[in-house]
Design a protein around this motif. Sequence first.
Motif, PDB file in Angstrom:
ATOM      1  N   THR A  22      -0.952  54.088  45.038  1.00 45.08           N
ATOM      2  CA  THR A  22      -1.680  53.520  43.243  1.00 45.08           C
ATOM      3  C   THR A  22      -2.418  54.986  44.247  1.00 45.08           C
ATOM      4  O   THR A  22      -3.028  55.110  42.941  1.00 45.08           O
ATOM      5  N   ALA A  65     -10.131  55.139  40.232  1.00 41.41           N
ATOM      6  CA  ALA A  65     -10.734  56.504  39.661  1.00 41.41           C
ATOM      7  C   ALA A  65     -12.040  56.137  39.358  1.00 41.41           C
ATOM      8  O   ALA A  65     -12.061  57.184  39.131  1.00 41.41           O
ATOM      9  N   TYR A 120      -1.836  53.757  38.244  1.00 43.50           N
ATOM     10  CA  TYR A 120      -2.976  54.369  38.177  1.00 43.50           C
ATOM     11  C   TYR A 120      -3.782  52.944  38.038  1.00 43.50           C
ATOM     12  O   TYR A 120      -4.375  52.005  37.786  1.00 43.50           O
ATOM     13  N   ASN A 121      -5.399  52.803  39.087  1.00 46.04           N
ATOM     14  CA  ASN A 121      -6.133  52.209  39.217  1.00 46.04           C
ATOM     15  C   ASN A 121      -7.066  52.578  38.283  1.00 46.04           C
ATOM     16  O   ASN A 121      -7.867  53.246  39.013  1.00 46.04           O
ATOM     17  N   THR A 134      -3.662  58.115  41.957  1.00 47.23           N
ATOM     18  CA  THR A 134      -5.028  57.690  40.775  1.00 47.23           C
ATOM     19  C   THR A 134      -6.098  59.081  41.264  1.00 47.23           C
ATOM     20  O   THR A 134      -6.342  59.627  40.599  1.00 47.23           O
TER      21      THR A 134
END
Length: 239
Positions: free
Chosen positions: A94, A7, A2-3, A98
């Motif tokens: 990722t 996001a 998750y970035n 995300t």
Amino acid sequence: MYNPTVARLTYRALLGRRRAAILFALPALLLVISLTVRFFTGVDDKVAAELLGGFALATMVPLIGVIAGTGAIGPEIDDGSIVYLLSKPVKRPTIIMTKLTVAIAVTMAFSAIPTLIAGFILNGNGQQIAVAYTVAALVASIAYSALFLLLGTVSRHAVVFGLVYALIWESLFGSLVSGAKTLSVQQWALALAEKVAGQGYVDSSVGLPTAVILLLAVTVGATAYAGQKLRRLTLAGEE
């Protein structure tokens, strides 16, 4: 996987003025209809189930899923701005995870929460109807987001294809052709709702074990394939 930066950019794109208006309009319409129905008919479990199943789950949830799922990545690919994101030191899985997380969060917020509120307005959760359809909306939000995120990754006409699936395949063919119901996210979600509420006011044409397997398969498969397509897009851009 998750970035926060990805996001934040995705939330900003999804909650822009035009998309936000559509996202707010559908839940608002559901609540207005629910208040009107409650005023004229009073508490009625059957009416509550018909409205939540016929409008909230069959129409509102997939439409919001189309907006959130395709909007999370489709516009960036269409206008070429995805190249700037892919040039950053962020792993491609990722980015997909995300954007999927954001799409799911937006779809759940704008569909499951209004569904729960509408259910309590209509019948105060009699027969567990409000909670059952809320569970269905939550589960459907995940599958729809993954499916429509994939469409946004592979096609420039993702919104059109998403609407065809949501409004024609699920709503039209799903109600007329029994075999089509097996390939319906709506029916899979209803299987879980039926488990919560029991037989009577919530009914699914798909068994619960089959529904769970198909929900997992579609969500995982669509997410994995979207990651592959994004990885190939990166390689093509670098070449």
